[in-house]
Design an enzyme around this catalytic site. Structure first.
Site, PDB file in Angstrom:
ATOM      1  CG  HIS A   1      -2.140   0.982   0.993  1.00  0.00           C
ATOM      2  ND1 HIS A   1      -3.269   0.422   1.433  1.00  0.00           N
ATOM      3  CD2 HIS A   1      -2.392   2.005   0.447  1.00  0.00           C
ATOM      4  CE1 HIS A   1      -4.100   1.562   1.315  1.00  0.00           C
ATOM      5  NE2 HIS A   1      -3.668   2.696   0.630  1.00  0.00           N
TER       6      HIS A   1
ATOM      7  NE  ARG B   1       0.452  11.482  -2.482  1.00  0.00           N
ATOM      8  CZ  ARG B   1      -0.632  10.876  -1.823  1.00  0.00           C
ATOM      9  NH1 ARG B   1      -1.459  10.424  -2.665  1.00  0.00           N
ATOM     10  NH2 ARG B   1      -0.571  11.245  -0.530  1.00  0.00           N
TER      11      ARG B   1
ATOM     12  CG  ASP C   1      -6.231   4.650  -2.463  1.00  0.00           C
ATOM     13  OD1 ASP C   1      -5.631   3.789  -1.751  1.00  0.00           O
ATOM     14  OD2 ASP C   1      -6.234   5.992  -2.515  1.00  0.00           O
TER      15      ASP C   1
ATOM     16  CG  HIS D   1     -10.207   3.452   1.838  1.00  0.00           C
ATOM     17  ND1 HIS D   1      -9.227   4.119   2.274  1.00  0.00           N
ATOM     18  CD2 HIS D   1     -11.229   3.906   2.454  1.00  0.00           C
ATOM     19  CE1 HIS D   1      -9.753   5.037   3.017  1.00  0.00           C
ATOM     20  NE2 HIS D   1     -11.126   5.211   3.044  1.00  0.00           N
TER      21      HIS D   1
ATOM     22  CG  HIS E   1      -6.017   1.466   5.216  1.00  0.00           C
ATOM     23  ND1 HIS E   1      -7.531   1.357   5.091  1.00  0.00           N
ATOM     24  CD2 HIS E   1      -5.635   2.315   4.282  1.00  0.00           C
ATOM     25  CE1 HIS E   1      -7.855   2.021   4.261  1.00  0.00           C
ATOM     26  NE2 HIS E   1      -6.821   2.678   3.482  1.00  0.00           N
TER      27      HIS E   1
ATOM     28  CG  ASP F   1      -2.454   4.504   3.470  1.00  0.00           C
ATOM     29  OD1 ASP F   1      -2.188   4.743   2.297  1.00  0.00           O
ATOM     30  OD2 ASP F   1      -3.475   4.950   4.285  1.00  0.00           O
TER      31      ASP F   1
END
Lengths: 312, 425
Positions: B60, B64, B152, B179, B232, B305
């Site tokens: 995870h 960017r 996500d 998520h 997560h 993450d």
């Protein structure tokens, strides 16, 4: 007694004796506003900036008059008129204002923690004039001063706070302050405004105003914001009024000399009936009057005392 | 070129090895594993007093790029990964544009081939532009090199679409990563809803927003007979749901981040935006439950993450700061110091959660193991080295990490990817 904090960010971290210092200082300032020449030279030469990111008339005006009565110079900045509208960050805005060498910043901001954030990088004293749903320390102080005047002492008073507790910085500051001074607090409102976790603060919660008001020494009504209805926190103003409006009938169940408080602005006929708002039991205008003295005291204790020992 | 790693304590949970062995690497693969291998013209790495583990895999990561290169790039993110001990990272699709088509997947892979020092495997989105309306072309994306699918931080809230995504993924034997957040419950929230959100006056994100979507996903996954990975995991109620689902043999795996295992919502007292992430830091009770889940095996994977943000983006009011913290360079030391050294989990269990299990879940047959023929991706740890976290020394482009100045014992020493030493640089 010296006041050892550099900033006034919240009630929660103050001790009872620090609170009492502010209140007794405020009491000594009350008289100034009754003079014909309402001014003392205490803070002459000090500069204060009112930095308000939310509309406010009462609190901003109260700080302004408090500063002026102590002979400080005060300048108002508000969001729409300043460069924030042009996309400047809060930090840059504050740093620019600091370059003008103020002694204190009075901050009203819609984000909880914004005054704390400012205090981490700024040299001036920071006074929280209300931040999001977090705290409104001077409001709680002026409420305490009013209670002290009306009830002589705060210890063991039964104080009922009614309305949108979850979204109220006034409620939070009052919970912390009045509890530190020994009051018994009952929070009242519909469940969406009153998470049961508030019990962890050591207060009682009750969904029924009829029940909670019994034997109360003071009833503090909070403004109900109509936009909360849109998030279905309650079904309608009509139903809210039926359940939570302080009316003459409900007020009768409180103690005989119980007082009615409200931080303003009032929705007449919604959380508070007009006859009660204008009755002798209402101390709402007294609260406003005391606001000036409390803010004078806060400004004086933070900026004035040469004897102030250490900054925290 | 041959590389010989001598005298390391080799721990490979996949094969059960835990002994001092030499490892010979040839042409990017593990060529031999024996107690004593002759150097014979190989470059030698002395791994005495070090632990040699199969390369760590972070399931995870937000790199960017494309679109938000001011926060991180494939290059800087991969350097951060190498320094943090990771040999393979999965990058999430919330780039600009979203990784929802072959073009973006191929761009990431070609950029990674040129500039990354670790393996970068793209996760593509479930729905076009992460809008939760139409499915992406999953077969084409897999063919282009995507490894799994996730929307996500903009999870698929339409249950029908999620059902279709899971059904379609079964056709391709693809992994769906979710998520889990019901946005109608969490909207506007910036921290865990509970005592501390009421104290600090910040809007809360309730546990139920995670639990409801976990429950929904498990129901849909069971019916579709698909494979689901829960990103997560953060709340007790969701942990219990996954525990039950595993008993029912539903094909579900789950990950936990170091920050959710180590920090709780009381830390937010200072309104530090480096403690703002989604899911938020939960209650102490949730943290305990998550640690328990890690011990019991309800949580399979540790993932970071890693969510870099530029300093000015975080240097704002708490409400206005973006969610996410930088994690690649601190994860391994945090878990070693706070969970392994404190005997909450064993070193073997840690390696299993950060290498063996991710490889298994992702069907990476030549990774997550130390065996002859496997990829020579190795993470070498120094369990004795003491570090002080310094965000100013990050290889990542961003410094938004709440563990600055933490003293930790145990750190990545050498990272080897495809037989090549990529860290120390």
């Amino acid at each position: 007694m010296a006041f050892k904090h550099k900033h006034l960010l919240e009630i929660r971290s103050l001790t009872p004796s620090e609170i009492n210092t502010i209140l007794s200082t405020a009491e000594s300032f009350l008289e100034i506003s009754t003079r014909e020449i309402k001014k003392v030279p205490t803070l002459r030469g000090k500069t204060i900036i009112n930095l308000f990111f939310e509309p406010s008339t009462r609190t901003r005006g109260s700080f302004e008059l408090a500063a002026k009565r102590l002979s400080a110079d005060i300048v108002n900045f508000n969001q729409t008129a300043s460069s924030l509208a042009k996309g400047e960050s809060l930090k840059d805005t504050v740093l620019n204002l600091e370059a003008m060498k103020p002694d204190a910043l009075v901050i009203r901001h819609y984000c909880a923690g914004a005054p704390y954030f400012i205090s981490t990088f700024c040299q001036s004293h920071v006074i929280n004039a209300g931040d999001g749903y977090h705290e409104h320390p001077t409001q709680a102080l002026l409420d305490a001063l009013t209670l002290k005047q009306e009830k002589k002492k705060i210890e063991d008073l039964k104080i009922v706070i009614v309305g949108d507790i979850l979204h109220s910085r006034v409620a939070r500051s009052n919970i912390f302050l009045l509890q530190k001074l020994g009051a018994r607090i009952i929070l009242v409102g519909p469940p969406a405004f009153l998470p049961t976790e508030f019990k962890n603060f050591g207060v009682e919660i009750d969904y029924s105003l009829d029940r909670a008001v019994e034997g109360a020494d003071a009833i503090m009504m909070l403004r109900i914001q109509r936009e909360r209805q849109k998030s279905n926190s309650f079904p309608s103003i009509r139903e809210y009024r039926n359940l939570y409006s302080l009316t003459k009938n409900r007020y009768k169940k409180a103690k005989k000399n119980s007082i009615i408080m409200h931080p303003g602005p009032i929705n007449r006929g919604v959380e508070l009936s007009t006859d009660l708002a204008d009755s002798a039991k209402s101390v709402i205008l007294k609260q406003v009057e005391n606001g000036i003295a409390v803010r004078m005291a806060v400004l004086y204790l933070l900026l004035g005392g040469k004897e102030r020992e250490t900054a925290d | 070129m041959r590389l010989l790693i001598k005298n390391g304590r080799v721990i490979d949970p996949h094969s059960g090895i835990d002994e001092t062995l030499d490892i010979l690497i040839e042409k990017g693969k593990i060529a031999d594993i024996k107690p004593k291998i002759d150097a014979n013209k190989a470059n030698v790495i002395d791994a005495s007093r070090l632990v040699v583990a199969p390369g760590f895999i972070d399931m995870h990561v937000h790199l960017r790029e494309p679109g938000q290169e001011h926060k991180e790039t494939i290059k800087t993110g991969s350097l951060a990964a190498a320094k943090g001990g990771f040999t393979t990272i999965l990058c999430m699709p919330n780039t600009e544009p979203v990784n929802d088509n072959r073009g973006v997947t191929e761009f990431i892979l070609s950029k990674a081939k040129k500039e990354a020092v670790v393996n970068v495997l793209p996760v593509a989105s479930i729905s076009r532009n992460q809008e939760g309306k139409e499915l992406t072309e999953m077969a084409d994306l897999l063919d282009a090199g995507a490894l799994a699918f996730s929307d996500d931080g903009q999870p698929v809230l339409n249950s029908h679409l999620m059902r279709r995504a899971l059904e379609y993924s079964k056709l391709l034997d693809a992994l769906i990563i979710d998520h889990c957040e019901d946005k109608s419950l969490s909207e506007g929230g910036v921290m865990h809803e509970g005592h501390y959100s009421y104290l600090f006056g910040l809007k809360g994100i309730p546990e139920s927003s995670e639990e409801i979507i976990v429950a929904r996903d498990l129901i849909l996954t069971e019916k579709a007979e698909a494979r689901l990975h829960i990103a997560h995991l953060s709340v007790k109620g969701a942990i219990q749901l996954i525990k039950q689902a595993k008993k029912k043999k539903i094909k579900v795996s789950a990950e936990a981040t170091p920050h959710h295992l180590l920090l709780d919502d009381s830390y937010l007292e200072t309104y530090d935006t480096n403690l703002k992430m989604n899911p938020p830091l939960r209650s102490q009770e949730d943290v305990q439950a998550l640690r328990e889940a890690v011990k019991e095996g309800v949580v399979d994977v540790i993932a970071t993450d890693h969510a870099p943000h530029a300093p000015d983006e975080k240097d704002v009011e708490f409400d206005k700061a973006p969610f996410g913290i930088n994690g690649l360079e601190t994860a391994v030391s945090l878990i070693l110091d706070r969970l392994v050294n404190k005997k909450i989990i064993s070193l073997k269990r840690f390696i299993e959660m950060i290498s063996t299990n991710p490889a298994k879940i992702l069907r990476l047959k030549n990774k997550g193991r130390i065996s002859v023929g496997a990829d020579a991706d190795l993470t070498i740890l120094n369990l004795y080295r003491e570090i002080i976290v310094d965000i100013n020394n990050f290889k990542s482009k961003s410094q938004n990490n709440p563990f600055h100045n933490w003293k930790l014992k145990g750190a990545p020493a050498i990272t080897i990817v495809g037989g090549k030493k990529v860290y120390p640089f």
